[in-house]
Every structure is written in C-alpha cells, then in structure tokens.
Design a protein around this motif. Structure first.
Motif, PDB file in Angstrom:
ATOM      1  N   LEU A 258       0.857  -1.205  -0.165  1.00 42.50           N
ATOM      2  CA  LEU A 258      -0.075   0.016  -0.105  1.00 42.50           C
ATOM      3  C   LEU A 258       1.027   1.044  -0.004  1.00 42.50           C
ATOM      4  CD1 LEU A 258      -2.671  -0.675   2.722  1.00 42.50           C
ATOM      5  CD2 LEU A 258      -2.792  -0.455   0.215  1.00 42.50           C
ATOM      6  N   ARG A 259       1.851   1.218   0.962  1.00 44.12           N
ATOM      7  CA  ARG A 259       2.640   2.439   0.905  1.00 44.12           C
ATOM      8  C   ARG A 259       3.431   2.674  -0.439  1.00 44.12           C
ATOM      9  NH1 ARG A 259       8.387   2.460   1.238  1.00 44.12           N
ATOM     10  NH2 ARG A 259       9.385   4.405   1.925  1.00 44.12           N
ATOM     11  N   ASN A 260       3.941   1.636  -1.141  1.00 44.59           N
ATOM     12  CA  ASN A 260       4.620   1.951  -2.383  1.00 44.59           C
ATOM     13  C   ASN A 260       3.738   2.348  -3.151  1.00 44.59           C
ATOM     14  OD1 ASN A 260       6.898   0.898  -1.034  1.00 44.59           O
ATOM     15  ND2 ASN A 260       6.704  -1.192  -1.981  1.00 44.59           N
TER      16      ASN A 260
ATOM     17  N   SER B 143      -4.925   1.576   9.689  1.00 41.62           N
ATOM     18  CA  SER B 143      -3.612   1.659   9.822  1.00 41.62           C
ATOM     19  C   SER B 143      -2.855   2.944   9.437  1.00 41.62           C
ATOM     20  CB  SER B 143      -2.897   0.672   8.553  1.00 41.62           C
ATOM     21  OG  SER B 143      -3.035   1.108   7.289  1.00 41.62           O
ATOM     22  N   THR B 144      -1.847   3.077   9.970  1.00 37.82           N
ATOM     23  CA  THR B 144      -1.042   4.502   9.725  1.00 37.82           C
ATOM     24  C   THR B 144      -0.914   4.744   8.184  1.00 37.82           C
ATOM     25  OG1 THR B 144       0.263   4.059  11.553  1.00 37.82           O
ATOM     26  CG2 THR B 144       1.017   6.011  10.511  1.00 37.82           C
ATOM     27  N   VAL B 145      -0.503   3.636   7.499  1.00 39.62           N
ATOM     28  CA  VAL B 145      -0.248   3.897   6.050  1.00 39.62           C
ATOM     29  C   VAL B 145      -1.588   4.413   5.308  1.00 39.62           C
ATOM     30  CG1 VAL B 145      -0.036   2.930   3.645  1.00 39.62           C
ATOM     31  CG2 VAL B 145       1.346   2.021   5.756  1.00 39.62           C
ATOM     32  N   VAL B 146      -2.751   3.816   5.818  1.00 43.93           N
ATOM     33  CA  VAL B 146      -4.054   4.441   5.164  1.00 43.93           C
ATOM     34  C   VAL B 146      -4.433   5.645   5.472  1.00 43.93           C
ATOM     35  CG1 VAL B 146      -6.572   3.631   5.245  1.00 43.93           C
ATOM     36  CG2 VAL B 146      -4.756   1.828   4.719  1.00 43.93           C
ATOM     37  N   VAL B 147      -4.317   6.102   7.012  1.00 45.28           N
ATOM     38  CA  VAL B 147      -4.478   7.413   7.273  1.00 45.28           C
ATOM     39  C   VAL B 147      -3.757   8.197   6.671  1.00 45.28           C
ATOM     40  CG1 VAL B 147      -4.470   8.947   9.167  1.00 45.28           C
ATOM     41  CG2 VAL B 147      -5.470   6.611   9.546  1.00 45.28           C
ATOM     42  N   VAL B 148      -2.348   8.156   6.451  1.00 40.51           N
ATOM     43  CA  VAL B 148      -1.673   8.814   5.587  1.00 40.51           C
ATOM     44  C   VAL B 148      -2.063   9.114   4.287  1.00 40.51           C
ATOM     45  CG1 VAL B 148       0.810   9.489   4.977  1.00 40.51           C
ATOM     46  CG2 VAL B 148       0.240   8.923   7.292  1.00 40.51           C
ATOM     47  N   SER B 149      -2.147   7.990   3.802  1.00 43.34           N
ATOM     48  CA  SER B 149      -2.642   8.042   2.348  1.00 43.34           C
ATOM     49  C   SER B 149      -3.899   8.705   2.187  1.00 43.34           C
ATOM     50  CB  SER B 149      -2.960   6.383   1.772  1.00 43.34           C
ATOM     51  OG  SER B 149      -2.060   5.837   1.854  1.00 43.34           O
ATOM     52  N   LYS B 259       4.462   7.489  11.003  1.00 43.21           N
ATOM     53  CA  LYS B 259       3.793   8.616  10.340  1.00 43.21           C
ATOM     54  C   LYS B 259       4.641   9.774  10.036  1.00 43.21           C
ATOM     55  CE  LYS B 259      -0.207  11.150  11.595  1.00 43.21           C
ATOM     56  NZ  LYS B 259      -1.420  11.018  12.607  1.00 43.21           N
ATOM     57  N   ALA B 260       5.692  10.128  10.494  1.00 42.87           N
ATOM     58  CA  ALA B 260       6.446  11.547  10.006  1.00 42.87           C
ATOM     59  C   ALA B 260       7.257  10.772   8.893  1.00 42.87           C
ATOM     60  CB  ALA B 260       7.430  11.825  10.856  1.00 42.87           C
ATOM     61  N   TYR B 261       7.450   9.517   8.784  1.00 47.34           N
ATOM     62  CA  TYR B 261       8.200   9.174   7.709  1.00 47.34           C
ATOM     63  C   TYR B 261       7.381   9.001   6.485  1.00 47.34           C
ATOM     64  CZ  TYR B 261      11.528   6.377   4.743  1.00 47.34           C
ATOM     65  OH  TYR B 261      12.245   5.864   3.876  1.00 47.34           O
ATOM     66  N   LEU B 262       6.014   8.855   6.498  1.00 47.37           N
ATOM     67  CA  LEU B 262       5.313   8.644   5.479  1.00 47.37           C
ATOM     68  C   LEU B 262       4.642   9.987   4.881  1.00 47.37           C
ATOM     69  CD1 LEU B 262       3.035   5.708   6.815  1.00 47.37           C
ATOM     70  CD2 LEU B 262       4.374   5.536   4.946  1.00 47.37           C
ATOM     71  N   PHE B 263       4.644  10.756   5.958  1.00 49.22           N
ATOM     72  CA  PHE B 263       4.365  12.249   5.218  1.00 49.22           C
ATOM     73  C   PHE B 263       5.622  13.028   4.677  1.00 49.22           C
ATOM     74  CE2 PHE B 263       0.315  12.466   8.260  1.00 49.22           C
ATOM     75  CZ  PHE B 263      -0.336  12.760   7.171  1.00 49.22           C
ATOM     76  N   GLN B 264       6.747  12.590   5.010  1.00 49.73           N
ATOM     77  CA  GLN B 264       7.578  12.997   4.399  1.00 49.73           C
ATOM     78  C   GLN B 264       7.936  13.429   2.834  1.00 49.73           C
ATOM     79  OE1 GLN B 264      11.514  11.663   5.846  1.00 49.73           O
ATOM     80  NE2 GLN B 264      11.193  12.858   7.669  1.00 49.73           N
ATOM     81  N   ASN B 265       8.145  14.691   2.271  1.00 49.98           N
ATOM     82  CA  ASN B 265       8.483  14.446   0.924  1.00 49.98           C
ATOM     83  C   ASN B 265       9.700  15.440   1.054  1.00 49.98           C
ATOM     84  OD1 ASN B 265       7.393  17.120   0.825  1.00 49.98           O
ATOM     85  ND2 ASN B 265       5.316  16.115   0.522  1.00 49.98           N
ATOM     86  N   THR B 266      10.219  15.546  -0.185  1.00 48.55           N
ATOM     87  CA  THR B 266      11.725  16.451  -0.436  1.00 48.55           C
ATOM     88  C   THR B 266      11.038  17.979  -0.197  1.00 48.55           C
ATOM     89  OG1 THR B 266      10.937  16.522  -2.642  1.00 48.55           O
ATOM     90  CG2 THR B 266      12.732  15.163  -2.296  1.00 48.55           C
ATOM     91  N   LEU B 267      10.028  18.436  -0.275  1.00 51.45           N
ATOM     92  CA  LEU B 267       9.614  19.681  -0.132  1.00 51.45           C
ATOM     93  C   LEU B 267       9.449  20.083   1.688  1.00 51.45           C
ATOM     94  CD1 LEU B 267       7.162  19.933  -3.135  1.00 51.45           C
ATOM     95  CD2 LEU B 267       9.331  20.897  -2.806  1.00 51.45           C
TER      96      LEU B 267
END
Lengths: 320, 323
Positions: A258-260, B143-149, B259-267
């Motif tokens: 999912l993450r990917n 899940s964290t992945v789903v919440v972040v998505s 969660k922080a890792y999932l929200f991270q992007n280069t910007l």
C-alpha cells in the motif's frame, strides 16, 4: 461500550409530573431549565460535528472508490459515487502484487498472533501467581523494556545476526510480545481467577500446567480474545518492520505494498504516452479502492471487539 | 467474566505456605512450580534476545562498527559519533523539529478527547451516543499507511476536497503537502482525527466511576448541566487527565517514526525530519550503523530522563506517580 447507564427511574419525581401532565411516568430527571436545554443543543451540535468530521472523510473515500476514473481524476466526487463502477476494485483484485500482499498479511496476522498469544500467556500467567518466587524481579525485567530500548539499528543487528533478514520470521518474532499486553493479562489472571480454584486443583493433584490449560484458559476467553485481536490488528496494520527487514517483494505485507502504491506512487513502467493518462486516472481510482479493501477486514471485526477492547484497556489502566 | 469471589479468604494460606524469602524459598518454589518456570523460558528468551541484546548492542555507538569484527570486536572510539552528531548542522533543526512536533501532538490532542467524553456523558439518547462513540473510535483501527494516504488524497490540490474548500473561501488551491509550514498541523490534525475516540474511552470510564452522590448533591444545590460539568465532572476526571498528560510529556521524545516518515517529501523535509526518521536514514539507507546508534541512544536517554523526571515531579506534587 463502557457507557454505564446511571439512569434508574426516580419514582417520586416521575409520579409528580405524571399527575400534573396526565402522561405515563417517564423515567427519572427533573425537567431541564432553559439554560440546560440550550446547553444540550450545543452538546448535540458539538457531537454531530465530531461525528461528521470522522465520518465524512471515510464516506468520501468509499464514494470515490466506486466512481468512474475520470470523475475521480478531475476531483468531481464528493460524498456520493459519480458514474458508479466497480472498475477500481476489479483492477485492484487482479493486481498480482496486491494479492500477494494480501495473502502475506493474512499469513503474518494468523501466525504472528498465534505466537504472540502463546508467548504472552506463558509469561503473564506465572507472573500473576503470588506464590512464585522471583516474580517481582522478573516483572521488573519485563517492564523495564518499556522504558528503554536499544534502538532501531541495534535491534536490526540482532535480526541480521540471527539470519532472519528477508525471511517471514522477521515480521512475527522481533515484536512478538507487547509489555502492555502482558500487564493486561497479568492483572486479568490475578483478579479473575479465584485462589480457591487453584487450591482445589492442587488437592486434586493437578499440576500447574494442567491447571492452566484446563481451568485458567477456559475461564479467560474474553481476555484471550482481546489480546489476540490487539495483536492481530497490530500485525495487519504495521509496515515498519517490513520496511526494515524485508527486501524481497514476494514477502511484503499488504501495508508495505500500500505504501509503495499509495504514497510513493509506484506504477508499472513500460507504457506508451497515450496509455499514460488513462493509466494515471485508473491509478488514482485504484488508490481509493485499495484503501477500502485493506481496511474492510479491520472494520468488519472492530464493532464486535470494541467493547472487549475497552475492557482490556481499562483492566490495564486500573491495575498496572 | 468470572469474578474473584472470596479470593481474600484463601490467600493467607497460600501466602503462608509459599512465601519464604531467600534461597530456601527459591528452591522450594522451583521444586513446586518448575512447570511455571519452564513456561516462562521462551518468553524470557524473547526479551533477552530482542530487547536486552539490542541494549548491549547499543555500545556500537561508542565504537566504529564493522561487520567483520562484529559488535564486540570493533574499535572503541569514545564519543566520536556523538560529537559528530552534535556538530552536524542538521543537529539543531532535527532536535527542534522532534521536540516541537511531539510537544504539539501532546498538547493539542490532550483536550479533544476530554471534550468528547464530557459531551457524550451528557447525552441520554442511547442510539446517538453509541453511534458517535462507535464512529469516532473506528479510525483508531485504521493503519497509519491508510490514514496518511487518505490525508494525502484529501489534501492533494488535484484530487482532494481540501482544494475545493480553500478555493470556495477565495484562498485559491493551497498545496498543503508541499509547504513545510503545514506539515505539523497536518500531522497533528490527522493524529487527533485518528485517536480522539480511543482516548475518550478512558475518560468515559472515569466519568462513569464518579460517585452518584456528588451528582445528587449538585442537583439539590440547583446546579445546571454546565455547572455540574465544571464542579463535578472535571474535578472527577482530573487525576486521570493528569496521568495521561504526564505520560505524554514524559514520552515527548519517543514520537513514532511511522507517520512522520510517510508524510515526508522532499519539499517539507525542513520541518518533517525528526530524530527517528533521521536515524533510519543514517543507519539503514547510508549504513552508518555506529552513527545511527549514537543518535538513537541520545534520543533514548533524553526520553528516559524526561520520563523519570516528570514522574518524580508528579510524585512530589501529588504523592503518587506512575510507579
């Protein structure tokens, strides 16, 4: 849920009012004054806001997952499907990496939960016995791991040295026991299994193990259910250990897939430009369907386990 | 659930017979309960291997770890890795981000469940009450992945609803995800969204445990609902609330990686890089094991000190700490 009802008919008040209004007695309570009625309006507005804030994003996701790819991509969907279609689900369910992830997650959840449950009971039951020498020291030994941890890399080294990198074991062993779950189980055993039962079993010549298996465990079904579900939901939802320890995509649990797909936006390469746009639209749609599909299993069991969850939560809170 | 009826009656005999101190007690207990000790072997082995060995492995923070020599064979280098981290220009920003983010989470998510619980406690319509409780509780299980998505989809300027809302208010389509200044708000808001129902449960239980005589007294005194909340409900849940706050403050440096890792992007990296995500990158992506262990150890020690300090403070103020 935990909401215990404190409302019992207060006889005197009910009768007084029924005499005045000639209506059947209503249970309890003095009539609210104007300020209280205004206040209650505020309470209901507040709670409805809470309800909508949680519910609407979920509705939005479900509605989008059932809509036409074009409508999703152009942001036309709000809280009702636009041009209803199951295309998103069809695509998601025919994607091999997602199906593999789904299968893997089921495996990790079942095996991981079984291991966790057995290990947790094996430590929690002996530690709940007051007559066990060394109980305090061992409890401290266990609980201390809650306060201080070696860290990501030192743990990684252990997993590496055990040769578990890139194996299924890496997802079910390193996090097998939750200290919190041990504490919950310990206080359950301590408060819910009467000492008389143990005395009686001893008189009958039953060994400790026999007593555990044939008396304690059958009496602890609610507890076992709570703990198992806590572990199961944890396993189903976690991605971090997989990110750390797994390289082989065939072993990925659903959350990592999912993450990917959802966050890193990975889609299969090698498509010509004309197909790219349509592909992008489908990819957008599939994200919503994926979210729904991966969350449905948890949402299906959740209402049944919520009440037990609360019980478990509170047992742990009352006696730490 | 079975109730421990009369457990107190039998307890003394059990205790008298088995509670011997020192080695005779140990031997006796071992003879009598060898099965229980045997049962504990596997879980204890687990704690040794996966919790205590990593703690000793953390010594590589003071060494130059290399695979050939292993944890104990590598050369000692003292505080080199700590000094390198402290003098790294990224040190202060990352420390600041970690601290600000977790302090914000602790403080902002503290009052919401209390308000929710107090409001739910007033409602007598059972169906409404249960619905609100069930629905607000549900996101905890996502899940964290789903919440972040979901959050990303929601805030995406191209797809999401948030763009429509900001445009409606004449703000244009704000790109929340690529502006670092929004990162903390997004993180905290999604956190509150996910945990408020779950966190409210403990307060609801605390409210249910308040002595009914207090409500009776308040009614006799002519208190309205608001006064009842202020004078009975809030004092009643205060001890619980304090414990939760203390736990939160004590764990301020233990904020999760996921969660922080999932929200991270280069910007948004200038505000979203926190110690756990930085440790992960240094350790596993750049394979600088010793450096990463030093950073992790630094974080762990700060957290332990904070937790012990806060607990001592609370013990002094209220007479009862967490342990």
């Amino acid at each position: 849920m935990v909401s215990t009802d404190v409302e019992r008919p207060a006889v005197g008040i009910g009768r007084a009012r029924s005499l005045a209004t000639r209506r059947p007695p209503r249970p309890r309570r003095v009539k609210d004054g104007l300020d209280d009625r205004l206040f209650m309006v505020g309470v209901y507005v507040l709670l409805t806001t809470f309800l909508l804030v949680v519910l609407l994003p979920l509705v939005y996701i479900v509605a989008s997952s059932l809509s036409d790819p074009l409508a999703v991509s152009s942001g036309r969907v709000s809280f009702w499907p636009v041009d209803f279609t199951l295309e998103g689900y069809r695509r998601v369910l025919s994607d091999p990496s997602i199906l593999t992830g789904f299968g893997n997650s089921i495996f990790y959840t079942l095996v991981g939960t079984a291991i966790s449950l057995v290990l947790t009971v094996s430590i929690a039951y002996p530690l709940s016995r007051r007559d066990l020498w060394g109980r305090r020291g061992i409890t401290l030994f266990v609980v201390f791991t809650m306060l201080f941890a070696g860290g990501i890399i030192p743990t990684y080294l252990v997993v590496q040295n055990l040769g578990m990198l890139d194996t299924r074991l890496a997802l079910v062993l390193p996090q097998a026991i939750g200290v919190w779950q041990v504490i919950i189980a310990m206080s359950f055993f301590r408060t819910s299994i009467p000492d008389e039962l143990y005395e009686a079993a001893q008189l009958d010549g039953a060994s400790d193990l026999r007593f555990l298996v044939s008396t304690v465990l059958p009496l602890s079904k609610p507890l076992l259910a709570v703990i198992a579900l806590m572990y199961a939901i944890y396993q189903w939802n976690s991605y971090f250990d997989a990110l750390l320890y797994l390289r082989d995509p065939d072993l990925y649990p659903l959350q990592l897939v999912l993450r990917n797909v959802l966050i890193l936006n990975q889609t299969a390469p090698g498509l010509d430009a004309a197909a790219a746009l349509e592909r992008q639209q489908l990819a957008d749609l599939m994200k919503y369907s994926l979210i729904v599909i991966s969350t449905v299993p948890v949402m299906l069991v959740y209402p049944f386990v919520a009440r037990y969850f609360n019980k478990g939560l509170l047992v742990g809170a009352v006696k730490g | 659930m079975p109730v421990g009826v009369g457990a107190a009656g039998a307890a003394p005999t059990l205790r008298d017979r088995d509670k011997q101190r020192g080695w005779p007690g140990a031997r006796r207990s071992l003879q009598r309960h060898w099965q229980l000790y045997l049962l504990m072997l596997a879980p204890l082995l687990y704690f040794v291997v996966f919790k205590y060995v990593p703690m000793t492995n953390a010594v590589i923070a003071f060494k130059d770890y290399n695979v050939v020599d292993g944890v104990w064979g590598s050369d000692w280098v003292g505080l080199k890795h700590f000094e390198r981290f402290f003098s790294n220009p990224i040190f202060w920003p990352v420390l600041r981000n970690t601290f600000l983010l977790s302090a914000y989470v602790v403080l902002a998510s503290f009052p919401v469940p209390i308000v929710l619980a107090l409001a739910l406690n007033e409602v007598r319509l059972r169906f409404f009450k249960n619905t609100v409780q069930m629905v607000t509780y549900a996101p905890y299980f996502i899940s964290t992945v789903v919440v972040v998505s979901m959050t990303i989809l929601f805030l995406s300027p191209r797809l999401g609803l948030a763009g429509d809302v900001t445009q409606f208010f004449g703000l244009g389509r704000i790109d929340f995800l690529s502006d670092p200044n929004y990162f903390r708000h997004i993180y905290v808001a999604s956190d509150i969204w996910q945990t408020m129902g779950y966190s409210a449960v403990i307060y609801i239980a605390a409210l249910a445990g308040i002595d009914p005589a207090l409500y009776e007294a308040a009614r006799v005194d002519g208190a309205n609902r608001w006064q009842k909340i202020v004078n009975v409900d809030i004092p009643g849940i205060m001890p619980t609330a304090m414990i939760i706050l203390v736990l939160g403050v004590g764990n301020v440096m233990a904020i999760g990686f996921e969660k922080a890792y999932l929200f991270q992007n280069t910007l948004n990296i200038s505000q979203s890089e926190i110690i756990p995500t930085y440790t992960y990158k240094v350790g596993l992506l750049s394979a600088e094991f010793s450096q990463a262990s030093a950073i992790g150890l630094f974080n762990g020690v700060i957290n332990l000190v904070l937790l012990l300090g806060v607990n001592a403070l609370v013990k002094r103020l209220t007479g009862s700490g967490l342990w």
